[in-house]
Design an enzyme around this catalytic site. Sequence first.
Site, PDB file in Angstrom:
ATOM      1  N   CYS A   1       0.617  -1.226  -0.123  1.00  0.00           N
ATOM      2  CA  CYS A   1      -0.097   0.297   0.156  1.00  0.00           C
ATOM      3  C   CYS A   1       0.590   1.209   0.302  1.00  0.00           C
ATOM      4  O   CYS A   1       1.974   1.587   0.599  1.00  0.00           O
ATOM      5  CB  CYS A   1      -1.179  -0.197   1.478  1.00  0.00           C
ATOM      6  SG  CYS A   1      -1.565   1.975   1.405  1.00  0.00           S
TER       7      CYS A   1
ATOM      8  N   ASN B   1      -0.746  -8.600  -0.589  1.00  0.00           N
ATOM      9  CA  ASN B   1      -1.401  -9.504  -0.126  1.00  0.00           C
ATOM     10  C   ASN B   1      -1.106 -11.095   0.108  1.00  0.00           C
ATOM     11  O   ASN B   1      -0.054 -11.553  -1.048  1.00  0.00           O
ATOM     12  CB  ASN B   1      -2.984  -8.743  -1.054  1.00  0.00           C
ATOM     13  CG  ASN B   1      -3.473  -8.082  -1.189  1.00  0.00           C
ATOM     14  OD1 ASN B   1      -2.513  -7.639  -1.728  1.00  0.00           O
ATOM     15  ND2 ASN B   1      -3.960  -7.296  -0.221  1.00  0.00           N
TER      16      ASN B   1
HETATM   17  P1  HMG Z   1      -7.716  14.733  -2.089  1.00  0.00           P
HETATM   18  O1  HMG Z   1      -6.365  15.853  -2.504  1.00  0.00           O
HETATM   19  O2  HMG Z   1      -8.425  15.612  -0.945  1.00  0.00           O
HETATM   20  O3  HMG Z   1      -8.745  15.581  -2.885  1.00  0.00           O
HETATM   21  O4  HMG Z   1      -7.993  13.833  -2.881  1.00  0.00           O
HETATM   22  P2  HMG Z   1      -9.658  16.574  -3.881  1.00  0.00           P
HETATM   23  O5  HMG Z   1     -11.526  16.654  -4.252  1.00  0.00           O
HETATM   24  O6  HMG Z   1      -9.221  17.938  -3.177  1.00  0.00           O
HETATM   25  O7  HMG Z   1      -8.956  16.322  -5.880  1.00  0.00           O
HETATM   26  C1  HMG Z   1      -7.548  17.357  -5.969  1.00  0.00           C
HETATM   27  C2  HMG Z   1      -6.856  16.720  -7.355  1.00  0.00           C
HETATM   28  O8  HMG Z   1      -7.210  15.028  -7.556  1.00  0.00           O
HETATM   29  C3  HMG Z   1      -7.850  17.077  -8.202  1.00  0.00           C
HETATM   30  O9  HMG Z   1      -7.220  18.096  -9.378  1.00  0.00           O
HETATM   31  C4  HMG Z   1      -8.649  16.312  -8.673  1.00  0.00           C
HETATM   32  O10 HMG Z   1      -9.518  16.609  -9.851  1.00  0.00           O
HETATM   33  C5  HMG Z   1      -8.067  15.307  -8.426  1.00  0.00           C
HETATM   34  P3  HMG Z   1      -6.390  18.784  -9.568  1.00  0.00           P
HETATM   35  O11 HMG Z   1      -7.792  20.366  -9.704  1.00  0.00           O
HETATM   36  O12 HMG Z   1      -5.786  18.627  -8.607  1.00  0.00           O
HETATM   37  O13 HMG Z   1      -5.869  18.930 -10.653  1.00  0.00           O
HETATM   38  N1  HMG Z   1      -8.945  14.127  -7.871  1.00  0.00           N
HETATM   39  C6  HMG Z   1      -8.759  13.035  -9.001  1.00  0.00           C
HETATM   40  N2  HMG Z   1      -8.793  12.739 -10.220  1.00  0.00           N
HETATM   41  C7  HMG Z   1      -8.937  11.112 -10.459  1.00  0.00           C
HETATM   42  N3  HMG Z   1     -10.139  10.048  -9.887  1.00  0.00           N
HETATM   43  C8  HMG Z   1     -10.400  10.866  -8.883  1.00  0.00           C
HETATM   44  C9  HMG Z   1     -10.079  11.711  -8.267  1.00  0.00           C
HETATM   45  N4  HMG Z   1     -10.260  12.954  -7.216  1.00  0.00           N
HETATM   46  C10 HMG Z   1      -9.853  14.068  -6.667  1.00  0.00           C
HETATM   47  N5  HMG Z   1     -11.258   9.471  -7.899  1.00  0.00           N
HETATM   48  C11 HMG Z   1      -8.564  11.829  -3.027  1.00  0.00           C
HETATM   49  C12 HMG Z   1      -8.655  13.120  -2.511  1.00  0.00           C
HETATM   50  C13 HMG Z   1      -9.486  10.593  -2.410  1.00  0.00           C
HETATM   51  C14 HMG Z   1      -9.113  11.910  -4.039  1.00  0.00           C
HETATM   52  C15 HMG Z   1      -7.244  11.238  -2.789  1.00  0.00           C
HETATM   53  O14 HMG Z   1      -6.723  11.170  -1.805  1.00  0.00           O
HETATM   54  C16 HMG Z   1      -6.935  10.045  -3.163  1.00  0.00           C
HETATM   55  O15 HMG Z   1      -6.676   9.723  -4.506  1.00  0.00           O
HETATM   56  N6  HMG Z   1      -6.053   9.292  -2.285  1.00  0.00           N
HETATM   57  C17 HMG Z   1      -6.212   7.472  -3.778  1.00  0.00           C
HETATM   58  C18 HMG Z   1      -5.850   6.713  -1.645  1.00  0.00           C
HETATM   59  C19 HMG Z   1      -5.405   5.193  -2.064  1.00  0.00           C
HETATM   60  O16 HMG Z   1      -6.025   4.537  -3.531  1.00  0.00           O
HETATM   61  N7  HMG Z   1      -4.661   4.503  -1.820  1.00  0.00           N
HETATM   62  C20 HMG Z   1      -4.330   3.458  -2.319  1.00  0.00           C
HETATM   63  C21 HMG Z   1      -5.618   2.426  -2.486  1.00  0.00           C
HETATM   64  S1  HMG Z   1      -6.838   2.179  -1.065  1.00  0.00           S
HETATM   65  C22 HMG Z   1      -5.720  -0.334  -0.590  1.00  0.00           C
HETATM   66  O17 HMG Z   1      -4.826  -0.047  -1.111  1.00  0.00           O
HETATM   67  C23 HMG Z   1      -6.170  -0.037   1.254  1.00  0.00           C
HETATM   68  C24 HMG Z   1      -6.652  -1.358   0.701  1.00  0.00           C
HETATM   69  O18 HMG Z   1      -6.321  -2.210  -0.482  1.00  0.00           O
HETATM   70  C25 HMG Z   1      -6.913  -1.961   2.105  1.00  0.00           C
HETATM   71  C26 HMG Z   1      -6.149  -2.736   2.932  1.00  0.00           C
HETATM   72  O19 HMG Z   1      -5.285  -3.038   2.462  1.00  0.00           O
HETATM   73  O20 HMG Z   1      -6.709  -1.923   3.785  1.00  0.00           O
HETATM   74  C27 HMG Z   1      -8.123  -1.610  -0.492  1.00  0.00           C
HETATM   75 MG    MG Z   2      -4.896  -4.586   0.950  1.00  0.00          MG
END
Ligand code: HMG
Ligand code: MG
Length: 302
Positions: free
Chosen positions: A240, A249
Site C-alpha cells: 500500500c 497481499n
Molecule cells: P484530495 O486531494 O483531498 O481531493 O484527494 P480533491 O477532491 O481536493 O481533489 C484534488 C485533485 O485530485 C483534483 O485535481 C481532482 O480532480 C483530483 P486537480 O484539480 O488538483 O488537478 N481527483 C481525482 N482524479 C481522478 N480520480 C478521482 C479523483 N478525485 C480527485 N477519483 C483523494 C482525495 C481520495 C482523491 C486522494 O486522496 C486519492 O486519490 N487517494 C488515493 C488513495 C489510494 O488509492 N490508496 C490506495 C488504495 S486503498 C488500499 O490500498 C487499501 C486496501 O487495499 C485495503 C487495505 O489493505 O487496507 C483497499
Molecule cells: Mg490492501
Amino acid sequence: MNLPHNVKIVEVGPRDGLQNEKENVGAAVKIELVDRLSRAGFANVEAASFVSPKWVPQMATSGEVMAGIARRPGTIYSALTPNMQGFEAALAARADEVVIFGSASEAFSQKNINCSIAESIARFEPVARAAKEHGLRLRGSISCSFGCPYQGEVPLGAVADVVGRMRDLGCDEIDIADTIGVSTPRKTQAVMETAARAFALERIAGHFHDTYGQALANIYASLEVGVAIFHASVAGLGGCPYAKGATGNVATEDVIYMLDGLGIETGIDLAQVVDAGEFISRHLGRKGASRAGNALLAKRAG
Ligand code: HMG
Ligand code: MG
C-alpha cells in the site's frame, strides 16, 4: 470444527498488487494479467482504481485496462472509487462493482484519502446512492482493522463503528483489512466476530497483507469463525503506497493450495493462477512471492 465448503477468492493483484509496484506496468500487460486471471475462474477480479493519478500514478491507466479486458461471463470486475469523480469514471468503464474504501483508524484515513473517517462516510454517501441507482454492486473496504502504521492499536469498537456505517450505506460486501499484516489468529477471530455482530458473516471478506507472514494462519482462523470470502494477490504482488513497509497481499496460489488441501471449493484452477503469477513476475523481472507458486513451478521444471 466445521469450515465453509465453498470460498470466494477476490483476486486483487491487478489493483492492490500493481498499485504499489515501482515499475509502472503498462496497460497491455495489465490487460493480459486480468484476462489470464479471468480464464483461471475467479468470480471477482479487482481490476481498476479510479483515484487521483497524482496520488497513485500506477492506476492512471485503469480506464484503458477496463476497456481492453475480455470480460468473462460470471466474473465481477471491481474498481476502487473514493468519491463521485471516481464513481463516474468507474461507471464509464463499465465496472460491475465499486469499492468505497475507508479506515478504522483516523490517522490512516487522513494519510490515505486525505480526510477524517466521518468526512469519508459523507463522501461515500453519494457514491453508494449512485451505485444503487445504476444497479452496481457496492463493496466497502475497511483498512487498519487489525492495527495502524500511524496510531498502532485500533480498538474493536472502532472497527464495529465503521462496519456499521458501511452497512448503513448499503454495502453488499465489507472487507476487513489487515493493511500492514500485523494480526495473529486469535486477534483475527476477535475482529471478525466483532464485524459479524454488525454485518452478515457470509458477506464479510478477509483482506490480509502478509507483511509478518501471518496471512495464511489468519485466513485459517477466519475460516474457523465462518468467513468465506478472502482477497489475495497473484504472486503475492503489492502493498500500500500509504502504509510504509507493508508487503503484498497473501499470495493467491498459497491460499488456493491450502483450500484445495482442505477440500474447500473455490472454482479456480491453480495451475492457471501459477501461470499468471509467472507471467507477471517475469514482466517485473523477479521471482514471484508465492511459496506454493514457486514450488509448483520447480516441480514442473522437474
Ligand atoms: P484530495 O486531494 O483531498 O481531493 O484527494 P480533491 O477532491 O481536493 O481533489 C484534488 C485533485 O485530485 C483534483 O485535481 C481532482 O480532480 C483530483 P486537480 O484539480 O488538483 O488537478 N481527483 C481525482 N482524479 C481522478 N480520480 C478521482 C479523483 N478525485 C480527485 N477519483 C483523494 C482525495 C481520495 C482523491 C486522494 O486522496 C486519492 O486519490 N487517494 C488515493 C488513495 C489510494 O488509492 N490508496 C490506495 C488504495 S486503498 C488500499 O490500498 C487499501 C486496501 O487495499 C485495503 C487495505 O489493505 O487496507 C483497499
Ligand atoms: Mg490492501
